[in-house]
Design a protein around this motif. Structure first.
Motif, PDB file in Angstrom:
ATOM      1  N   PRO A  42       0.810  -1.217   0.000  1.00  0.00           N
ATOM      2  CA  PRO A  42       0.000   0.000   0.000  1.00  0.00           C
ATOM      3  C   PRO A  42       0.847   1.273   0.000  1.00  0.00           C
ATOM      4  CG  PRO A  42       0.084  -0.920   2.198  1.00  0.00           C
ATOM      5  CD  PRO A  42       0.749  -1.921   1.291  1.00  0.00           C
ATOM      6  N   ILE A  43       0.240   2.374  -0.366  1.00  0.00           N
ATOM      7  CA  ILE A  43       0.926   3.666  -0.360  1.00  0.00           C
ATOM      8  C   ILE A  43       1.111   4.167   1.069  1.00  0.00           C
ATOM      9  CG2 ILE A  43       0.684   6.113  -0.985  1.00  0.00           C
ATOM     10  CD1 ILE A  43      -0.821   5.124  -3.516  1.00  0.00           C
ATOM     11  N   PHE A  44       0.080   3.975   1.865  1.00  0.00           N
ATOM     12  CA  PHE A  44       0.111   4.491   3.233  1.00  0.00           C
ATOM     13  C   PHE A  44       0.400   3.404   4.259  1.00  0.00           C
ATOM     14  CE2 PHE A  44      -2.853   7.339   0.929  1.00  0.00           C
ATOM     15  CZ  PHE A  44      -2.127   8.508   1.051  1.00  0.00           C
ATOM     16  N   PHE A  45       0.989   3.837   5.352  1.00  0.00           N
ATOM     17  CA  PHE A  45       1.281   2.968   6.484  1.00  0.00           C
ATOM     18  C   PHE A  45       0.406   3.440   7.638  1.00  0.00           C
ATOM     19  CE2 PHE A  45       3.906   2.457  10.421  1.00  0.00           C
ATOM     20  CZ  PHE A  45       3.848   1.061  10.494  1.00  0.00           C
ATOM     21  N   MET A  46      -0.462   2.581   8.125  1.00  0.00           N
ATOM     22  CA  MET A  46      -1.363   2.918   9.233  1.00  0.00           C
ATOM     23  C   MET A  46      -0.902   2.164  10.479  1.00  0.00           C
ATOM     24  SD  MET A  46      -3.704   4.693   7.433  1.00  0.00           S
ATOM     25  CE  MET A  46      -5.262   4.703   8.295  1.00  0.00           C
ATOM     26  N   GLN A  47      -0.878   2.849  11.594  1.00  0.00           N
ATOM     27  CA  GLN A  47      -0.405   2.210  12.824  1.00  0.00           C
ATOM     28  C   GLN A  47      -1.102   2.813  14.042  1.00  0.00           C
ATOM     29  OE1 GLN A  47       3.675   3.025  14.219  1.00  0.00           O
ATOM     30  NE2 GLN A  47       4.039   0.817  14.151  1.00  0.00           N
ATOM     31  N   LYS A  48      -1.473   1.957  14.982  1.00  0.00           N
ATOM     32  CA  LYS A  48      -2.126   2.420  16.203  1.00  0.00           C
ATOM     33  C   LYS A  48      -1.106   3.151  17.076  1.00  0.00           C
ATOM     34  CE  LYS A  48      -5.724  -1.135  16.377  1.00  0.00           C
ATOM     35  NZ  LYS A  48      -6.758  -0.203  15.900  1.00  0.00           N
ATOM     36  N   ILE A  60      -1.348   8.112  10.148  1.00  0.00           N
ATOM     37  CA  ILE A  60      -1.192   7.891   8.712  1.00  0.00           C
ATOM     38  C   ILE A  60       0.171   8.412   8.257  1.00  0.00           C
ATOM     39  CG2 ILE A  60      -2.230   8.214   6.424  1.00  0.00           C
ATOM     40  CD1 ILE A  60      -4.775   9.192   7.891  1.00  0.00           C
ATOM     41  N   LYS A  61       0.937   7.562   7.576  1.00  0.00           N
ATOM     42  CA  LYS A  61       2.227   7.964   7.017  1.00  0.00           C
ATOM     43  C   LYS A  61       2.368   7.376   5.618  1.00  0.00           C
ATOM     44  CE  LYS A  61       5.060   8.091  11.237  1.00  0.00           C
ATOM     45  NZ  LYS A  61       6.432   7.820  11.709  1.00  0.00           N
ATOM     46  N   PHE A  62       3.294   7.908   4.854  1.00  0.00           N
ATOM     47  CA  PHE A  62       3.667   7.245   3.618  1.00  0.00           C
ATOM     48  C   PHE A  62       4.495   6.021   4.012  1.00  0.00           C
ATOM     49  CE2 PHE A  62       3.177  11.411   1.292  1.00  0.00           C
ATOM     50  CZ  PHE A  62       2.181  10.966   0.437  1.00  0.00           C
ATOM     51  N   ARG A  63       4.273   4.912   3.332  1.00  0.00           N
ATOM     52  CA  ARG A  63       5.029   3.699   3.637  1.00  0.00           C
ATOM     53  C   ARG A  63       6.470   3.843   3.151  1.00  0.00           C
ATOM     54  NH1 ARG A  63       6.154  -0.771   0.715  1.00  0.00           N
ATOM     55  NH2 ARG A  63       4.740  -0.129  -0.962  1.00  0.00           N
ATOM     56  N   THR A  64       7.412   3.607   4.049  1.00  0.00           N
ATOM     57  CA  THR A  64       8.835   3.733   3.705  1.00  0.00           C
ATOM     58  C   THR A  64       9.578   2.399   3.790  1.00  0.00           C
ATOM     59  OG1 THR A  64       9.475   4.228   5.993  1.00  0.00           O
ATOM     60  CG2 THR A  64       8.915   6.105   4.569  1.00  0.00           C
ATOM     61  N   MET A  65       8.890   1.371   4.256  1.00  0.00           N
ATOM     62  CA  MET A  65       9.517   0.067   4.422  1.00  0.00           C
ATOM     63  C   MET A  65       8.705  -1.008   3.708  1.00  0.00           C
ATOM     64  SD  MET A  65      10.658   0.355   8.443  1.00  0.00           S
ATOM     65  CE  MET A  65      11.995  -0.821   8.339  1.00  0.00           C
ATOM     66  N   ILE A  66       9.296  -2.185   3.578  1.00  0.00           N
ATOM     67  CA  ILE A  66       8.576  -3.284   2.955  1.00  0.00           C
ATOM     68  C   ILE A  66       7.401  -3.692   3.844  1.00  0.00           C
ATOM     69  CG2 ILE A  66      10.599  -4.138   1.718  1.00  0.00           C
ATOM     70  CD1 ILE A  66      10.907  -6.275   3.903  1.00  0.00           C
ATOM     71  N   VAL A  67       6.422  -4.365   3.271  1.00  0.00           N
ATOM     72  CA  VAL A  67       5.247  -4.794   4.021  1.00  0.00           C
ATOM     73  C   VAL A  67       5.653  -5.739   5.151  1.00  0.00           C
ATOM     74  CG1 VAL A  67       3.043  -6.026   3.872  1.00  0.00           C
ATOM     75  CG2 VAL A  67       3.759  -4.504   2.014  1.00  0.00           C
ATOM     76  N   PRO A 102       1.187  12.841   5.337  1.00  0.00           N
ATOM     77  CA  PRO A 102      -0.211  12.405   5.452  1.00  0.00           C
ATOM     78  C   PRO A 102      -0.821  12.630   6.832  1.00  0.00           C
ATOM     79  CG  PRO A 102       1.048  10.787   4.224  1.00  0.00           C
ATOM     80  CD  PRO A 102       2.043  11.758   4.804  1.00  0.00           C
ATOM     81  N   GLN A 103       0.016  12.886   7.832  1.00  0.00           N
ATOM     82  CA  GLN A 103      -0.518  13.140   9.166  1.00  0.00           C
ATOM     83  C   GLN A 103      -1.316  14.434   9.238  1.00  0.00           C
ATOM     84  OE1 GLN A 103       2.642  12.376  12.248  1.00  0.00           O
ATOM     85  NE2 GLN A 103       3.509  11.175  10.568  1.00  0.00           N
ATOM     86  N   LEU A 104      -1.239  15.231   8.186  1.00  0.00           N
ATOM     87  CA  LEU A 104      -2.090  16.431   8.127  1.00  0.00           C
ATOM     88  C   LEU A 104      -3.561  16.030   8.159  1.00  0.00           C
ATOM     89  CD1 LEU A 104      -0.180  18.606   5.478  1.00  0.00           C
ATOM     90  CD2 LEU A 104      -0.231  18.913   7.964  1.00  0.00           C
ATOM     91  N   PHE A 105      -3.877  14.838   7.653  1.00  0.00           N
ATOM     92  CA  PHE A 105      -5.256  14.333   7.741  1.00  0.00           C
ATOM     93  C   PHE A 105      -5.626  14.049   9.193  1.00  0.00           C
ATOM     94  CE2 PHE A 105      -4.148  13.070   3.321  1.00  0.00           C
ATOM     95  CZ  PHE A 105      -5.177  13.732   2.655  1.00  0.00           C
ATOM     96  N   ASN A 106      -4.666  13.533   9.977  1.00  0.00           N
ATOM     97  CA  ASN A 106      -4.895  13.324  11.411  1.00  0.00           C
ATOM     98  C   ASN A 106      -5.138  14.640  12.130  1.00  0.00           C
ATOM     99  OD1 ASN A 106      -2.519  10.806  11.051  1.00  0.00           O
ATOM    100  ND2 ASN A 106      -4.496  10.333  11.953  1.00  0.00           N
ATOM    101  N   VAL A 107      -4.446  15.692  11.671  1.00  0.00           N
ATOM    102  CA  VAL A 107      -4.604  17.020  12.286  1.00  0.00           C
ATOM    103  C   VAL A 107      -5.993  17.571  11.988  1.00  0.00           C
ATOM    104  CG1 VAL A 107      -3.753  19.392  12.359  1.00  0.00           C
ATOM    105  CG2 VAL A 107      -2.129  17.505  12.160  1.00  0.00           C
ATOM    106  N   VAL A 108      -6.421  17.477  10.740  1.00  0.00           N
ATOM    107  CA  VAL A 108      -7.750  17.966  10.349  1.00  0.00           C
ATOM    108  C   VAL A 108      -8.843  17.275  11.160  1.00  0.00           C
ATOM    109  CG1 VAL A 108      -9.438  18.081   8.472  1.00  0.00           C
ATOM    110  CG2 VAL A 108      -7.058  18.600   8.009  1.00  0.00           C
ATOM    111  N   GLU A 201      15.678   3.640  16.894  1.00  0.00           N
ATOM    112  CA  GLU A 201      14.562   4.474  16.436  1.00  0.00           C
ATOM    113  C   GLU A 201      13.289   3.665  16.323  1.00  0.00           C
ATOM    114  OE1 GLU A 201      12.315   6.339  12.911  1.00  0.00           O
ATOM    115  OE2 GLU A 201      14.147   5.284  12.461  1.00  0.00           O
ATOM    116  N   LYS A 202      12.229   4.119  16.978  1.00  0.00           N
ATOM    117  CA  LYS A 202      10.993   3.360  17.017  1.00  0.00           C
ATOM    118  C   LYS A 202       9.797   4.263  16.730  1.00  0.00           C
ATOM    119  CE  LYS A 202      13.036   0.248  20.390  1.00  0.00           C
ATOM    120  NZ  LYS A 202      13.033  -1.032  19.734  1.00  0.00           N
ATOM    121  N   ASP A 203      10.016   5.350  16.042  1.00  0.00           N
ATOM    122  CA  ASP A 203       8.912   6.262  15.766  1.00  0.00           C
ATOM    123  C   ASP A 203       8.446   6.174  14.327  1.00  0.00           C
ATOM    124  OD1 ASP A 203       8.486   9.823  15.497  1.00  0.00           O
ATOM    125  OD2 ASP A 203       7.043   8.312  16.042  1.00  0.00           O
ATOM    126  N   LYS A 204       9.310   5.765  13.416  1.00  0.00           N
ATOM    127  CA  LYS A 204       8.953   5.757  12.006  1.00  0.00           C
ATOM    128  C   LYS A 204       8.032   4.612  11.659  1.00  0.00           C
ATOM    129  CE  LYS A 204      11.371   9.320  10.584  1.00  0.00           C
ATOM    130  NZ  LYS A 204      10.809  10.431   9.869  1.00  0.00           N
TER     131      LYS A 204
END
Length: 204
Positions: A42-48, A60-67, A102-108, A201-204
């Motif tokens: 997918p294009i986006f990476f969703m995470q709780k 919501i983020k752009f996916r930067t890693m493999i699935v 994409p986190q701008l959608f979370n802000v809105v 690093e555990k934020d991305k």
């Protein structure tokens, strides 16, 4: 006075994120196409994540890693850009923090603010909001941010507990001028890549 600061903060969040989404829509489209054409998934990476007062939401983020990268190798930890789970496009997105757009959608939607403590995953550095020590729970008194005081100072170069100390400093000294200063420094930092990786690093 503090109440007025919070009202202005929310106005800046809504107007700023909506305008931002409109202005950068061509960039969002270009990044989306680049991700889709260069890697499977997918294009986006969703995470709780844990938000204000311990509320759980999906970031919501752009996916930067493999699935399923979290279940491979070092899991959540990304030590450096040589991690083979990071995609070619992902390396650039992470270096410039463009994966955060994409986190701008979370802000809105009101789940996040433009500025605030970064929202941690639900199981790290502590397993669930209820297991955070009382001193650390202060960081959840405000909406989590796309960027924050920690991101423009120490970023990922220190441990999570030290980042939480910085987050608490932001909560204690919050005002609109501080937010504007952090936003400005964030824009400047987009062109740098210092402290993206560090103490596991555990934020991305």
């Amino acid at each position: 006075m503090k109440k007025l600061n919070f009202i202005i903060k929310r106005l800046i969040d809504v107007i700023g994120s909506l305008l931002g989404l409109i202005l950068i829509s061509p960039v969002l489209l270009l990044i989306s196409l680049s991700i889709k054409l260069t890697s499977n998934g997918p294009i986006f990476f969703m995470q709780k994540r844990i938000g204000k007062e311990g509320e759980i939401f999906e970031i919501i983020k752009f996916r930067t890693m493999i699935v399923n990268a979290e279940k491979i190798g070092d899991g959540l930890t990304v030590k450096d850009e040589s991690d083979n789970r990071i995609t070619k496009v992902g390396k650039f997105l992470r270096a410039t923090s463009l994966d955060e757009l994409p986190q701008l959608f979370n802000v809105v939607s009101g789940q996040m603010s433009l500025v605030g403590p970064r929202p941690p995953v639900t199981y790290y550095p502590y397993d669930g909001y209820e297991n955070y020590p009382n001193w650390a729970k202060k960081r959840f008194k405000m909406l989590p941010g796309v960027t924050g005081l920690t991101q423009v100072t120490v970023r990922n170069s220190v441990s999570w507990d030290n980042r939480i100390i910085k987050d608490n400093q932001y909560i204690e000294s919050f005002n609109i001028w501080l937010d504007l200063k952090i936003l400005f420094r964030t824009l400047m930092q987009v062109f740098k890549s210092s402290n993206i990786y560090g103490k596991g690093e555990k934020d991305k």
